[in-house]
Write a protein that holds these residues in place. Structure first.
Motif, short mmCIF file in Angstrom:
data_model
loop_
_atom_site.label_atom_id
_atom_site.label_comp_id
_atom_site.label_asym_id
_atom_site.label_seq_id
_atom_site.Cartn_x
_atom_site.Cartn_y
_atom_site.Cartn_z
N GLN A 154 0.90 -1.12 0.00
CA GLN A 154 -0.04 0.14 -0.11
C GLN A 154 0.78 1.28 -0.13
O GLN A 154 0.55 2.28 0.67
N ASP A 155 1.75 1.35 -0.59
CA ASP A 155 2.89 2.34 -0.78
C ASP A 155 2.45 3.16 -2.02
O ASP A 155 2.85 4.27 -2.46
N CYS A 156 1.63 2.54 -3.16
CA CYS A 156 1.25 2.82 -4.21
C CYS A 156 -0.34 2.78 -4.54
O CYS A 156 -0.87 1.86 -3.91
N TYR A 157 -0.74 3.61 -5.23
CA TYR A 157 -2.26 3.40 -5.61
C TYR A 157 -2.55 3.87 -7.00
O TYR A 157 -1.74 4.48 -7.81
N ALA A 158 -3.47 3.27 -7.67
CA ALA A 158 -3.80 3.53 -8.99
C ALA A 158 -4.72 4.69 -9.17
O ALA A 158 -5.37 5.02 -8.50
N CYS A 159 -4.32 5.49 -10.22
CA CYS A 159 -4.93 6.86 -10.43
C CYS A 159 -5.52 7.13 -11.59
O CYS A 159 -5.16 6.60 -12.70
N GLU A 160 -6.74 7.64 -11.61
CA GLU A 160 -7.53 7.60 -12.84
C GLU A 160 -7.69 9.05 -13.33
O GLU A 160 -8.37 9.56 -14.24
N CYS A 161 -7.04 10.08 -12.71
CA CYS A 161 -7.11 11.35 -12.93
C CYS A 161 -6.10 11.75 -14.04
O CYS A 161 -4.92 11.63 -14.11
N SER A 162 -6.52 12.70 -15.26
CA SER A 162 -5.49 13.02 -16.28
C SER A 162 -4.93 14.48 -15.85
O SER A 162 -5.48 15.02 -15.03
N ARG A 163 -3.86 14.71 -16.40
CA ARG A 163 -3.18 16.00 -16.30
C ARG A 163 -4.31 17.10 -16.54
O ARG A 163 -4.21 18.12 -15.84
N LYS A 164 -4.97 16.75 -17.59
CA LYS A 164 -5.74 18.01 -17.87
C LYS A 164 -6.90 18.27 -17.00
O LYS A 164 -7.24 19.32 -16.55
N SER A 165 -7.42 17.16 -16.51
CA SER A 165 -8.68 17.31 -15.35
C SER A 165 -8.06 18.00 -13.88
O SER A 165 -8.79 18.74 -13.41
N LEU A 166 -6.81 17.87 -13.89
CA LEU A 166 -5.95 18.38 -12.61
C LEU A 166 -5.89 19.75 -12.99
O LEU A 166 -6.01 20.64 -11.88
N ARG A 167 -5.61 19.96 -14.09
CA ARG A 167 -5.23 21.48 -14.30
C ARG A 167 -6.61 22.26 -14.34
O ARG A 167 -6.53 23.19 -13.77
N GLU A 168 -7.69 21.60 -14.85
CA GLU A 168 -8.95 22.25 -14.81
C GLU A 168 -9.41 22.49 -13.22
O GLU A 168 -10.27 23.44 -12.85
N LYS A 169 -8.94 21.67 -12.42
CA LYS A 169 -9.45 21.79 -10.97
C LYS A 169 -8.28 22.75 -10.10
O LYS A 169 -8.53 22.97 -9.21
N GLY A 170 -7.34 23.33 -11.14
CA GLY A 170 -6.43 24.44 -10.53
C GLY A 170 -5.56 23.83 -9.78
O GLY A 170 -5.19 24.52 -8.66
N VAL A 171 -4.83 22.48 -9.75
CA VAL A 171 -3.95 22.14 -8.93
C VAL A 171 -2.91 22.66 -8.95
O VAL A 171 -2.29 23.14 -9.91
N LYS A 172 -2.29 22.84 -7.58
CA LYS A 172 -1.12 23.86 -7.72
C LYS A 172 0.25 22.96 -8.21
O LYS A 172 0.25 21.79 -8.01
N SER A 173 1.34 23.89 -8.54
CA SER A 173 2.51 23.06 -8.81
C SER A 173 3.67 23.20 -7.95
O SER A 173 3.65 24.15 -7.21
N GLY A 174 4.13 22.17 -7.94
CA GLY A 174 5.46 22.25 -6.98
C GLY A 174 6.83 22.23 -7.76
O GLY A 174 6.78 22.91 -9.12
N LEU A 175 7.81 21.77 -7.29
CA LEU A 175 9.11 21.60 -7.73
C LEU A 175 9.15 20.88 -9.22
O LEU A 175 9.98 21.06 -10.21
N MET A 176 8.27 19.76 -9.36
CA MET A 176 8.33 18.96 -10.33
C MET A 176 6.90 18.72 -11.10
O MET A 176 6.60 17.66 -11.37
N GLY A 177 6.40 19.91 -11.24
CA GLY A 177 5.04 19.72 -11.90
C GLY A 177 4.06 19.90 -10.81
O GLY A 177 3.97 20.12 -9.77
N GLN A 178 2.68 19.32 -11.26
CA GLN A 178 1.65 19.30 -10.39
C GLN A 178 1.75 18.45 -9.09
O GLN A 178 2.34 17.48 -9.13
N ILE A 179 1.37 19.12 -7.98
CA ILE A 179 1.32 18.24 -6.78
C ILE A 179 -0.11 17.63 -6.50
O ILE A 179 -1.01 18.38 -6.55
N TYR A 180 -0.05 16.28 -6.66
CA TYR A 180 -1.14 15.49 -6.77
C TYR A 180 -2.11 15.62 -5.47
O TYR A 180 -1.50 15.22 -4.43
N PRO A 181 -3.22 16.03 -5.54
CA PRO A 181 -4.01 16.22 -4.43
C PRO A 181 -4.60 14.70 -3.88
O PRO A 181 -5.60 15.11 -2.99
N ARG A 182 -4.04 13.90 -4.35
CA ARG A 182 -4.38 12.51 -3.55
C ARG A 182 -6.07 12.14 -3.77
O ARG A 182 -6.66 11.52 -2.91
#
Ligand code: GLU
Length: 303
Positions: free
Chosen positions: A96-124
Motif C-alpha cells: 500500500q505504498d502505491c495506488y492507481a489513479c484515474e486523473c488526467s493531467r488536463k482534469s487536474l489543470r482544470e481543478k487548478g491543482v497547484k504546481s511544485g518543484l516537479m510539476g503538479q502536486i497531486y491532491p491524492r
C-alpha cells in the motif's frame, strides 16, 4: 568508498547520439570509477520506448568505442526488464505504498491543482479509491515521506520535502510506460551500483530515488552530480533537442575539452594520443574535488 569495490555506471537514453554533455558524464563516471579500481557498467535507458530513436543505441555504442571506453560485463537494456519492474511495482501496491489513479493531467489543470518543484502536486484524489491498477497510472504515496536529504559529493547538501514540494509522483504511466524514477532505482540496485555520477539536472530527482530506496529497503549509493553543459542559448545540451553528435573521427580533441570542462589537468601533447591512452592518463590524474559546480554557467561552443 570505505567498503567493497566501487561500481559506477553510464546510463544514456537512446533518444539521439551522444553529444558533448553526455561525453562529459561518460568521461567523469569512467575516470572516477577507474581511479578507484572500480567497475564501470553501461546501461541503455530505453524504458520510455516512444522516445527511443531508431539507430541511436548503436550510434552510442559506436561512439563509446571510438572514444576508447571499455565497460565491464554486458550492456543492460531497460527494455528487457519490464516484467521485473512490474513485479516490484506489485510489491509496492501490496504494501500500500502505491495506488492507481484515474486523473488526467488536463482534469487536474482544470481543478487548478497547484504546481511544485516537479510539476503538479497531486491532491491524492484517488488515494483511497482502491481502483484496479490495470490501464491506470500508478502513483507512489509520499504522505509519510517528509524531508529527503543527501550529501552530494560535488554539490554538497541537498534536501527537499517530498510530500509538500513534489507530491505523489507517477511510477507507471497510463500508457503502461514505467517511470524513469522506478527503473533507475531498480536498475542501479540490480547492477550493484554504489556510485552514481550524472548531470546536475537530476539533483531533484535523486530525492525521489532516496524515498524509493526506503520503500524497497534498498541501500543508497553515493551521488556525484556534474555541472551541466549549456549551449549558447543558455539551455542544457540534450539529445532530444538535437545537440550536435560528438565527432567519432577526432576523439582526442573532444576528450581533452571534456576534461577541461571538468577542470581536470590535461596536457597539450595528449592531442596526439589514442583515446584509450588519454582516458588512462586522465584516470591517473583524476580528482573529482576539482570539479566546480558553478561551471554549469560555462557556455560550450562547438568548434
Ligand atoms: N538516462 C539519463 C540521461 O541520458 C541519465 C540518468 C541517470 O544517469 O540516472 O540523461
Amino acid at each position: 568508498m570505505a567498503h567493497g569495490k566501487v561500481i559506477g555506471r553510464f546510463a544514456p537514453t537512446p533518444s539521439g547520439p551522444l553529444h558533448f554533455g553526455s561525453l562529459v558524464t561518460a568521461v567523469a563516471s569512467y575516470c572516477h570509477s577507474r581511479s578507484q579500481q572500480g567497475q564501470w557498467l553501461l546501461r541503455i535507458e530505453d524504458v520510455d520506448t516512444p522516445r527511443v530513436v531508431k539507430g541511436a543505441t548503436s550510434q552510442i555504442l559506436t561512439s563509446l568505442e571510438a572514444y576508447g571506453f571499455e565497460w565491464d560485463g554486458e550492456v543492460l537494456y531497460q527494455s528487457s526488464r519490464f516484467d521485473y519492474y512490474e513485479s516490484k511495482l506489485d510489491e509496492l501496491l501490496n504494501q500500500q505504498d502505491c495506488y492507481a489513479c484515474e486523473c488526467s493531467r488536463k482534469s487536474l489543470r482544470e481543478k487548478g491543482v497547484k504546481s511544485g518543484l516537479m510539476g503538479q502536486i497531486y491532491p491524492r484524489i484517488c488515494a483511497e479509491k482502491n481502483i484496479t491498477p490495470n490501464n491506470h497510472s500508478i502513483r507512489l504515496n509520499t504522505e509519510s515521506a517528509s524531508i529527503s536529504r543527501f550529501n552530494d559529493q560535488i554539490y554538497g547538501n541537498f534536501e527537499l520535502n517530498l510530500n509538500e514540494q513534489v507530491g505523489d509522483f507517477i511510477l507507471k504511466r497510463v500508457d503502461g510506460i514505467y517511470a524513469y524514477h522506478l527503473a533507475v532505482v531498480l536498475d542501479d540496485d540490480s547492477q550493484n551500483i554504489n556510485q552514481v555520477m550524472r548531470g546536475a539536472d537530476l539533483l531533484l530527482s535523486t530525492c525521489l530515488h532516496l524515498y524509493l530506496h526506503q520503500r524497497f529497503k534498498l541501500p543508497t549509493p553515493q551521488y556525484l552530480h556534474l555541472p551541466l553543459v549549456i549551449d549558447s542559448d543558455g539551455k542544457k545540451l540534450s539529445k532530444q533537442t538535437g545537440a550536435d553528435a560528438i565527432d567519432n573521427n577526432h576523439p582526442a580533441a573532444s576528450l581533452i575539452s571534456a576534461l577541461k570542462f571538468l577542470n581536470q589537468p590535461t596536457h597539450t601533447s595528449w592531442i596526439n594520443l589514442k583515446p584509450q591512452v588519454i582516458l588512462q592518463q586522465a584516470t591517473r590524474y583524476w580528482d573529482h574535488k576539482l570539479i566546480k559546480p558553478e561551471t554549469h554557467i560555462q557556455v560550450y561552443e562547438p568548434s
